[in-house]
Design a protein around this motif. Structure first.
Motif, PDB file in Angstrom:
ATOM      1  N   GLY A   1      31.511  24.808 -14.988  1.00  0.00           N
ATOM      2  CA  GLY A   1      30.650  23.772 -15.530  1.00  0.00           C
ATOM      3  C   GLY A   1      31.023  23.355 -16.940  1.00  0.00           C
TER       4      GLY A   1
ATOM      5  N   LYS B   1      29.242  22.251 -20.123  1.00  0.00           N
ATOM      6  CA  LYS B   1      27.852  22.432 -20.548  1.00  0.00           C
ATOM      7  C   LYS B   1      27.554  21.673 -21.838  1.00  0.00           C
ATOM      8  CE  LYS B   1      27.628  26.912 -18.270  1.00  0.00           C
ATOM      9  NZ  LYS B   1      27.271  28.344 -18.364  1.00  0.00           N
TER      10      LYS B   1
ATOM     11  N   TYR C   1      25.957  21.624 -12.461  1.00  0.00           N
ATOM     12  CA  TYR C   1      27.392  21.868 -12.596  1.00  0.00           C
ATOM     13  C   TYR C   1      28.106  21.755 -11.252  1.00  0.00           C
ATOM     14  CZ  TYR C   1      25.424  23.473 -16.947  1.00  0.00           C
ATOM     15  OH  TYR C   1      24.721  23.521 -18.135  1.00  0.00           O
TER      16      TYR C   1
END
Length: 462
Positions: free
Chosen positions: A50, A52, A86
């Motif tokens: 992911g 972030k 994600y």
């Protein structure tokens, strides 16, 4: 002299070639082992676990509240309930590679739905935005399913209610109906030159090579199987004791045993009966030891070059690489992937979602903002991809520590490059130190360098 490239514009080229390219690209991603591997590598390198967000709001309390609320919302981000946020990033990248572009709808939800923030994301296949739709909407022109205003701004997308390839599978009667979706509710992720509205599959440059290489591998496997096959042939001859009528009856029995077929495929252990006077002639299959490997390497190197991927990762062939040559290739790959991450994934998808998410959080009361925090400050943020794994952990960590010590980079910057947050790490370190003091644990620091008394330990791990 015979090279006469088309002078058609980018949108005309896309309209003529994209539908077939998308179908072929999706087939490669499903059924071609190297096409599937290329898709997997893009997802791994561009998203990993992911990319972030980190709020840069100057108010510490608001910043912490945003981080906490975001983590609560992430598991509920997908309108279809299959992924967290994600995972949606991975789906967007997969659609971008296969279809050349990715559409994601921002879907507001009702407070009664019980979501931490009343917003969800739905990833739309590229086929649901028709390339051949060009019906003006009032005074706005529509081209390839995209509606623009008088100054060229995108104001709407025309979408089928479902994938047109699934129409008729017990679906709603209005499946073929086109709906207008406001452009503010759509993230359109694509890598395209200026003036080109829609994208082309990333596998386009290698479609022919990947397909033909797959066909060649199938033929090569069949050739190996045929060479290794032991096949017997039975030839019956007329004698004084066997008449033509008896031979014909015997042949009918053979045909009946072969289900009416007078021939059989060449499979290991096959016994084939021949008619009187018939003979068998084999294709002269020859072993090409060593040549197959050279041919396959050459083709896969071309594919990897065209797709901006590393040959060894695409092929699984690590026989001719060492630490230094791979590091050089990997550094170039990282620069390319960072470019795609920040210029396309983060800007065209993540940023749009985050800003809408902030609006929805404030409007629903899930996020309370003091009067002194403006909208720009509230939405100020950055995206942090998952850190790249070290190739040589000891040497890489020492090099980064030396950069910080020499003042070439800040510790916070290095932590951000690794996908971490200096504030969180410092708080965790402080908590660890307080716990160690409370439990009267040793305060010794771990070494990250070799023992200076033994120069041979330079490459040893601590």
């Amino acid at each position: 002299g015979g090279w006469r490239p088309t002078g058609a514009g980018p949108n005309a080229i896309v309209a003529a070639t994209a539908p077939e390219m998308v179908r072929r690209s999706r087939d490669l991603a499903r059924n071609n082992l190297h096409g599937r591997r290329a898709l997997s590598l893009y997802k791994t390198h561009l998203v990993g676990t992911g990319i972030k967000p980190r709020s840069l709001c100057r108010d510490e309390a608001v910043r912490e509240a945003i981080h906490t609320l975001w983590e609560r919302w992430v598991p509920y981000a997908d309108a279809d309930g299959a992924f967290d946020f994600y995972g949606l990033q991975t789906a967007v990248v997969g659609e971008l590679v296969e279809g050349g572009e990715s559409f994601a709808r921002l879907r507001p939800r009702r407070p009664a739905d019980g979501l931490p923030v009343p917003l969800q994301i739905q990833v739309i296949p590229t086929e649901q935005v028709p390339l051949d739709y060009a019906v003006p909407n009032g005074g706005n022109p529509v081209l390839q399913g995209i509606e623009r205003d008088a100054i060229g701004r995108r104001v709407g997308y025309w979408m089928y209610r479902q994938h047109p390839g699934d129409v008729g599978l017990g679906t709603a009667t209005d499946a073929w109906q086109l709906s207008r979706v406001d452009a503010a509710d759509v993230c359109h992720v694509r890598v395209a030159p200026p003036g080109q509205l829609r994208g082309l599959p990333w596998l386009s440059v290698a479609i022919a090579t990947l397909y033909q290489l797959g066909e060649w591998k199938d033929a090569a496997l069949l050739r190996k199987q045929l060479i290794a096959s032991l096949v017997g042939f039975v030839r019956r001859a007329l004698t004084q004791d066997v008449s033509h009528e008896e031979m014909a009856k015997m042949w009918q029995d053979v045909q009946k045993g072969l289900y009416g077929e007078p021939t059989a495929t060449l499979e290991p252990g096959t016994v084939q009966y021949l008619m009187p006077g018939e003979d068998i002639e084999f294709t002269q299959w020859q072993e090409v030891a060593g040549q197959d490997e050279v041919f396959e390497r050459t083709q896969l190197r071309s594919v990897a070059s065209g797709l901006d991927l590393i040959y060894e990762e695409l092929s699984g062939d690590w026989s001719d690489v060492n630490d230094r040559t791979f590091r050089a290739q990997f550094n170039t790959l990282k620069r390319r992937m960072r470019q795609l991450q920040h210029q396309h994934i983060c800007h065209q998808f993540n940023r749009v979602v985050y800003e809408r998410w902030i609006d929805a959080a404030v409007a629903s009361g899930a996020l309370r903002v003091p009067a002194g925090v403006g909208d720009a400050d509230l939405k100020n943020h950055e995206w942090r991809p998952e850190r790249w794994e070290y190739i040589n952990p000891k040497q890489d960590i020492e090099a980064e520590a030396a950069e910080v010590e020499a003042g070439f980079e800040s510790r916070s910057g290095k932590i951000a490059e690794r996908g971490g947050d200096a504030e969180i790490i410092d708080a965790q370190r402080k908590a660890d130190q307080e716990r160690e003091r409370r439990l009267e644990l040793s305060q010794g620091k771990p070494r990250i360098s070799g023992d200076p008394a033994d120069p041979r330990s330079q490459d040893a791990y601590p």
